[in-house]
Design a protein around this motif. Structure first.
Motif, mmCIF file in Angstrom:
data_model
loop_
_atom_site.group_PDB
_atom_site.id
_atom_site.type_symbol
_atom_site.label_atom_id
_atom_site.label_comp_id
_atom_site.label_asym_id
_atom_site.label_seq_id
_atom_site.Cartn_x
_atom_site.Cartn_y
_atom_site.Cartn_z
ATOM 1 N N THR A 140 -0.918 -2.656 -10.697
ATOM 2 C CA THR A 140 0.143 -3.660 -10.616
ATOM 3 C C THR A 140 0.943 -3.668 -11.909
ATOM 4 O O THR A 140 0.392 -3.847 -12.994
ATOM 5 C CB THR A 140 -0.458 -5.062 -10.364
ATOM 6 O OG1 THR A 140 -1.214 -5.027 -9.149
ATOM 7 C CG2 THR A 140 0.631 -6.110 -10.254
ATOM 8 N N ARG B 291 2.269 0.606 -7.448
ATOM 9 C CA ARG B 291 1.927 0.193 -6.089
ATOM 10 C C ARG B 291 2.393 -1.236 -5.840
ATOM 11 O O ARG B 291 2.929 -1.549 -4.782
ATOM 12 C CB ARG B 291 0.410 0.326 -5.920
ATOM 13 C CG ARG B 291 -0.133 0.015 -4.574
ATOM 14 C CD ARG B 291 -1.632 0.344 -4.490
ATOM 15 N NE ARG B 291 -2.422 -0.026 -5.659
ATOM 16 C CZ ARG B 291 -2.984 -1.226 -5.830
ATOM 17 N NH1 ARG B 291 -2.867 -2.154 -4.926
ATOM 18 N NH2 ARG B 291 -3.687 -1.473 -6.922
ATOM 19 N N LEU B 292 2.219 -2.109 -6.835
ATOM 20 C CA LEU B 292 2.634 -3.512 -6.738
ATOM 21 C C LEU B 292 3.406 -3.904 -7.990
ATOM 22 O O LEU B 292 3.178 -3.353 -9.065
ATOM 23 C CB LEU B 292 1.408 -4.422 -6.592
ATOM 24 C CG LEU B 292 0.555 -4.219 -5.338
ATOM 25 C CD1 LEU B 292 -0.740 -5.014 -5.451
ATOM 26 C CD2 LEU B 292 1.323 -4.616 -4.094
ATOM 27 N N LEU B 293 4.309 -4.881 -7.845
ATOM 28 C CA LEU B 293 5.114 -5.367 -8.972
ATOM 29 C C LEU B 293 5.137 -6.879 -8.939
ATOM 30 O O LEU B 293 5.266 -7.490 -7.879
ATOM 31 C CB LEU B 293 6.550 -4.843 -8.874
ATOM 32 C CG LEU B 293 7.493 -5.388 -9.939
ATOM 33 C CD1 LEU B 293 7.529 -4.459 -11.133
ATOM 34 C CD2 LEU B 293 8.879 -5.565 -9.380
ATOM 35 N N ARG B 294 5.024 -7.484 -10.124
ATOM 36 C CA ARG B 294 5.212 -8.935 -10.248
ATOM 37 C C ARG B 294 6.179 -9.188 -11.399
ATOM 38 O O ARG B 294 6.069 -8.560 -12.455
ATOM 39 C CB ARG B 294 3.898 -9.676 -10.417
ATOM 40 C CG ARG B 294 3.236 -9.485 -11.741
ATOM 41 C CD ARG B 294 1.990 -10.324 -11.927
ATOM 42 N NE ARG B 294 0.910 -9.785 -11.156
ATOM 43 C CZ ARG B 294 0.000 -10.523 -10.539
ATOM 44 N NH1 ARG B 294 0.024 -11.822 -10.630
ATOM 45 N NH2 ARG B 294 -0.959 -9.959 -9.863
ATOM 46 N N PRO C 145 2.052 -10.431 -6.488
ATOM 47 C CA PRO C 145 2.593 -9.070 -6.543
ATOM 48 C C PRO C 145 3.119 -8.631 -5.188
ATOM 49 O O PRO C 145 2.563 -8.986 -4.154
ATOM 50 C CB PRO C 145 1.395 -8.226 -6.984
ATOM 51 C CG PRO C 145 0.194 -9.048 -6.686
ATOM 52 C CD PRO C 145 0.613 -10.473 -6.678
ATOM 53 N N ASP D 54 -6.945 -3.092 -10.416
ATOM 54 C CA ASP D 54 -7.450 -4.213 -9.623
ATOM 55 C C ASP D 54 -8.547 -4.991 -10.344
ATOM 56 O O ASP D 54 -8.696 -6.190 -10.149
ATOM 57 C CB ASP D 54 -7.969 -3.721 -8.269
ATOM 58 C CG ASP D 54 -6.850 -3.216 -7.372
ATOM 59 O OD1 ASP D 54 -5.676 -3.577 -7.602
ATOM 60 O OD2 ASP D 54 -7.157 -2.457 -6.431
#
Length: 148
Positions: free
Chosen positions: A55, A8-11, A18, A130
């Motif tokens: 993430t 869903r999110l990337l960093r 993210p 999360d």
């Protein structure tokens, strides 16, 4: 076969905020690309796709003694459950523990470095929920931990 890891999110680094829609292409033990998922799907249509909740980012560096467990192998696995794939050499002075870490492809570092998703770098990735719980850890391109 290359694998696309998407969440869903990337960093890219632990300090980066993210962002949505990113993915990491892993071939063997290395990162081949970090880009939007749509671009990587178009460029690598035969790649296996792993979608993760949470993430996705670089695996952590565990800067301390490895977690307690009955055996060296279990201590290394506890490291993977935390989302870490690297540890400074100073914390691996016990020969049995160091051998278990090497067998598990743990990156043994002479000096601590900030983890990052770098093209050409080792494919050490982690996915966090999360609440900070590690959902999956990839070490040198191999999935070594996945939360059930």
């Amino acid at each position: 076969m290359p694998t696309l890891h998407a969440a869903r999110l990337l960093r890219r680094t632990l300090d980066d905020p993210p962002g949505p829609g990113g993915a990491v292409l892993v071939a063997g033990s290395r990162i081949e690309a970090v880009a939007p998922l749509d671009e990587l799907l178009a460029a690598y249509p035969g790649a296996r796709l792993r979608r993760w909740a949470g993430t996705l980012g670089p695996a952590l560096v565990h800067d301390g003694p490895l977690p307690d467990a009955p055996t060296p192998r279990e201590r290394v696995y506890a490291l993977f459950r935390s989302g870490a794939a690297a540890v400074p050499a100073v914390h691996l002075t016990d020969p049995g523990l160091r051998a278990a870490a090497v067998r598990g492809d743990v990156a043994v570092l002479d000096r601590v470095r900030p983890p990052a998703l770098d093209v050409g770098g080792r494919a050490d990735l982690a996915v966090f929920a999360d609440d900070g719980t590690c959902l999956a850890t990839v070490v040198a391109g191999r999935l070594v931990h996945r939360r059930a």
